[in-house]
Design an enzyme around this catalytic site. Structure first.
Site, PDB file in Angstrom:
ATOM      1  N   SER A 257      -9.919  -5.632  72.314  1.00  0.00           N
ATOM      2  CA  SER A 257     -10.571  -6.074  73.551  1.00  0.00           C
ATOM      3  C   SER A 257      -9.642  -6.064  74.757  1.00  0.00           C
ATOM      4  O   SER A 257     -10.113  -6.146  75.891  1.00  0.00           O
ATOM      5  CB  SER A 257     -11.155  -7.481  73.370  1.00  0.00           C
ATOM      6  OG  SER A 257     -10.143  -8.412  73.054  1.00  0.00           O
TER       7      SER A 257
ATOM      8  N   ASP B  33     -31.319 -19.028  73.196  1.00  0.00           N
ATOM      9  CA  ASP B  33     -31.041 -17.589  73.236  1.00  0.00           C
ATOM     10  C   ASP B  33     -32.221 -16.894  73.913  1.00  0.00           C
ATOM     11  O   ASP B  33     -33.142 -16.414  73.252  1.00  0.00           O
ATOM     12  CB  ASP B  33     -30.828 -17.039  71.829  1.00  0.00           C
ATOM     13  CG  ASP B  33     -30.170 -15.671  71.841  1.00  0.00           C
ATOM     14  OD1 ASP B  33     -30.612 -14.814  72.636  1.00  0.00           O
ATOM     15  OD2 ASP B  33     -29.205 -15.467  71.078  1.00  0.00           O
TER      16      ASP B  33
ATOM     17  N   ARG C  38     -16.544 -15.501  75.913  1.00  0.00           N
ATOM     18  CA  ARG C  38     -15.866 -14.796  76.994  1.00  0.00           C
ATOM     19  C   ARG C  38     -15.566 -15.789  78.109  1.00  0.00           C
ATOM     20  O   ARG C  38     -16.409 -16.614  78.472  1.00  0.00           O
ATOM     21  CB  ARG C  38     -16.725 -13.643  77.529  1.00  0.00           C
ATOM     22  CG  ARG C  38     -16.812 -12.443  76.573  1.00  0.00           C
ATOM     23  CD  ARG C  38     -15.469 -11.724  76.478  1.00  0.00           C
ATOM     24  NE  ARG C  38     -15.526 -10.523  75.659  1.00  0.00           N
ATOM     25  CZ  ARG C  38     -15.169 -10.459  74.385  1.00  0.00           C
ATOM     26  NH1 ARG C  38     -14.769 -11.570  73.765  1.00  0.00           N
ATOM     27  NH2 ARG C  38     -15.206  -9.308  73.731  1.00  0.00           N
TER      28      ARG C  38
ATOM     29  N   GLU D 141      -8.042 -13.712  82.196  1.00  0.00           N
ATOM     30  CA  GLU D 141      -7.014 -13.514  81.177  1.00  0.00           C
ATOM     31  C   GLU D 141      -6.230 -12.244  81.543  1.00  0.00           C
ATOM     32  O   GLU D 141      -6.810 -11.283  82.027  1.00  0.00           O
ATOM     33  CB  GLU D 141      -7.638 -13.340  79.785  1.00  0.00           C
ATOM     34  CG  GLU D 141      -8.281 -14.591  79.233  1.00  0.00           C
ATOM     35  CD  GLU D 141      -8.920 -14.371  77.859  1.00  0.00           C
ATOM     36  OE1 GLU D 141      -8.637 -13.315  77.228  1.00  0.00           O
ATOM     37  OE2 GLU D 141      -9.700 -15.222  77.424  1.00  0.00           O
TER      38      GLU D 141
ATOM     39  N   HIS E 136      -7.209 -17.019  73.166  1.00  0.00           N
ATOM     40  CA  HIS E 136      -8.225 -16.032  72.785  1.00  0.00           C
ATOM     41  C   HIS E 136      -7.957 -15.510  71.375  1.00  0.00           C
ATOM     42  O   HIS E 136      -7.916 -14.300  71.130  1.00  0.00           O
ATOM     43  CB  HIS E 136      -8.254 -14.867  73.788  1.00  0.00           C
ATOM     44  CG  HIS E 136      -9.534 -14.078  73.751  1.00  0.00           C
ATOM     45  ND1 HIS E 136      -9.985 -13.336  74.824  1.00  0.00           N
ATOM     46  CD2 HIS E 136     -10.455 -13.898  72.774  1.00  0.00           C
ATOM     47  CE1 HIS E 136     -11.119 -12.732  74.509  1.00  0.00           C
ATOM     48  NE2 HIS E 136     -11.417 -13.061  73.256  1.00  0.00           N
TER      49      HIS E 136
END
Length: 378
Positions: free
Chosen positions: A45, A146, A208, A237, A254
Site C-alpha cells: 500500500s 454499510d 484508512r 501518512e 498502520h
C-alpha cells in the site's frame, strides 16, 4: 520475465522466482529507473501506482498484496492495457485481532467487560463481517452500518451511521476510502460526528487515515472531549500528527494487518493471479510457508473467562508493544516507515493450540479464531 517485488513482501522472492527473474525494490519511494525492462510489478500500500509511475514502462501486470486498492489507479491501468490484481481479505483476520486485542487492553485498564458493551461496526466487508462474527461469539452486541450493502439489499440489519453514533459504546471503522460519490468515506467521522458521539465512548480507526478528520479529532480532544481513541492509520501518512498521537490511547504505525499469515496470504494471492495471467496457474498452501510459532500450545485448567481470554490474546499479540514503539520514534523523520519495514514477526490466534478443560471453552475459542481442543479428545 523480469518481476519487481516490494522488498518487504514475505516469501515474494521465493515464490515469484519460480516464474521469472525477481528483483526486490523499495516501496516508498520506488525510483522509476528500476522499472526498466520490468514485465510485472508487485507492491504494497505504500506505493502509489499510477501514470506518474508506470507511463512509458513495459509493465503489463500489477499485483498489490493488500486488501485495499486506493493506492492504485486501476482506471488508468485498465485504459492502458495493464492487468491488475489485489488480495482482498488477505489481512482481515489480522485487523480483527488487532481490534480485539486493543479492546481487551482498554477493558482491563478501565475496568469494564467487553461483553457489556455495544460495538458499532462501520463497513461490513472482509474485516467488518469477521469482526462481527467474533464479537458475537464472545457475546458482544453489535450494530452494523454499510450503506452500499444496504442499498444492494444484502442480508443484514444495516443501520444509519447516526444510529451507531447514538447507541454504540464503541465505534470501529472498516470502510474503503472513497473521496467522493454517494458513498463518500473521506472524513466520514468529522467534527459533527465527534460532537454527537457521547463522552466515555471508544473510537477505532484501522482502515484508512482520512476516514477520520484527524484535525477535527485533535481539536475535539484538545477541547476536552472524553473519548478513548485507537488509531492505526493517520492523516496523512507517514507524517502523522505527534500532537494527536500524544492524546490517543493506542497509536500504531498502520500495522493492524501485519501478521505473518496476512502478509503471506497477500503474497500468495497475487502470485497465484500472476501465474494465471501468464498461463501457468499455480496454487500455494499457506502452511508450507509459515514457520513454527514462538508459542505453539498452552493448556487451560479452568473455564474461559474474559481475563483468561485477554491473557491468551496477549500471549499471541499485545498491542501495547506497537503503541510504545511508535511513541518512542514518532518525532523522528522516516521512522514511521522504518517501523513498518522492520516489523517484528506477529502471528494470528490460530497459530496457538489451546488445550481446554471443557468443551464450552474449546468451542468458544475455536469460534474466536484459536485452534482449541478438549484435553484427552485431541
Amino acid at each position: 520475465m523480469k518481476i519487481l517485488v516490494d522488498e518487504n513482501m514475505p516469501y515474494a522472492r521465493e515464490l515469484f522466482s519460480r516464474l521469472g527473474d525477481v528483483q526486490a525494490v523499495p516501496g516508498r519511494p520506488l525510483p522509476r529507473d528500476l522499472l526498466a525492462g520490468a514485465d510485472a510489478l508487485m507492491v504494497r500500500s505504500v506505493t502509489k501506482v499510477n501514470a506518474d509511475l508506470l507511463s512509458g514502462s513495459a509493465v503489463k501486470f500489477v499485483g498489490s498484496a493488500t486488501a485495499g486498492t486506493d493506492h492504485v489507479d486501476d482506471t488508468w491501468l485498465n485504459a492502458n492495457g495493464i492487468a491488475f490484481s489485489a488480495a482482498p481479505g488477505c489481512n482481515a483476520i489480522a485487523v480483527v485481532e488487532y481490534v480485539f486485542s486493543s479492546l481487551l487492553m482498554l477493558a482491563e485498564r478501565d475496568g469494564f467487560q467487553l461483553r457489556d458493551k455495544t460495538v458499532g461496526i462501520v463497513g461490513v466487508g472482509n474485516v467488518g463481517r469477521r469482526l462481527d462474527a467474533r464479537l458475537k461469539a464472545w457475546g458482544v452486541k453489535t450494530l452494523l452500518c454499510d450503506p452500499p450493502r444496504a442499498d444492494r439489499g444484502d442480508a443484514g440489519d444495516f443501520l444509519p451511521l447516526e444510529t451507531l453514533v447514538r447507541d454504540a459504546d464503541i465505534l470501529t471503522l472498516h470502510t474503503p476510502l472513497y473521496l467522493d460519490g454517494p458513498y463518500r468515506t473521506h472524513h466520514l467521522v468529522d467534527a459533527s460526528v465527534l460532537d454527537a458521539f457521547a463522552d466515555g465512548r471508544i473510537l477505532i480507526n484501522a482502515c484508512r487515515g482520512p476516514v477520520v478528520d484527524n484535525a477535527a479529532l485533535l481539536e475535539a480532544l484538545q477541547r476536552g472531549k472524553k473519548l478513548s481513541v485507537i488509531l492505526d492509520v493517520w492523516e496523512p501518512e507517514p507524517e502523522l500528527s505527534t500532537d494527536l498521537l500524544a492524546r490517543v490511547d493506542i497509536g500504531t504505525a498502520h500495522i493492524a494487518g501485519y501478521t505473518l499469515e496476512g502478509k503471506a496470504r497477500g503474497t500468495t494471492q497475487v502470485f497465484e493471479a500472476w501465474s494465471e495471467f501468464i498461463g501457468t496457474p499455480q496454487q500455494v498452501a499457506l502452511s508450507s510457508l509459515l514457520p513454527e510459532p514462538e508459542y505453539a500450545e498452552v493448556t487451560l485448567t479452568v473455564p474461559l473467562d474474559e481475563a483468561l481470554l485477554k491473557r491468551l490474546v496477549h500471549l499471541v499479540y499485545d498491542v501495547r508493544r506497537d503503541d510504545a514503539l511508535l511513541r518512542h520514534v514518532a518525532h523522528q523523520e522516516g521512522e514511521f516507515d522504518r517501523l513498518r519495514k522492520h516489523y517484528q514477526e506477529r502471528r494470528e490466534w490460530s497459530s496457538l493450540h489451546v488445550i481446554c478443560a471443557d468443551a464450552d471453552s474449546a468451542d468458544c475459542l475455536n469460534a474466536l479464531g484459536f485452534t482449541a481442543s478438549v484435553r484427552g479428545a485431541r
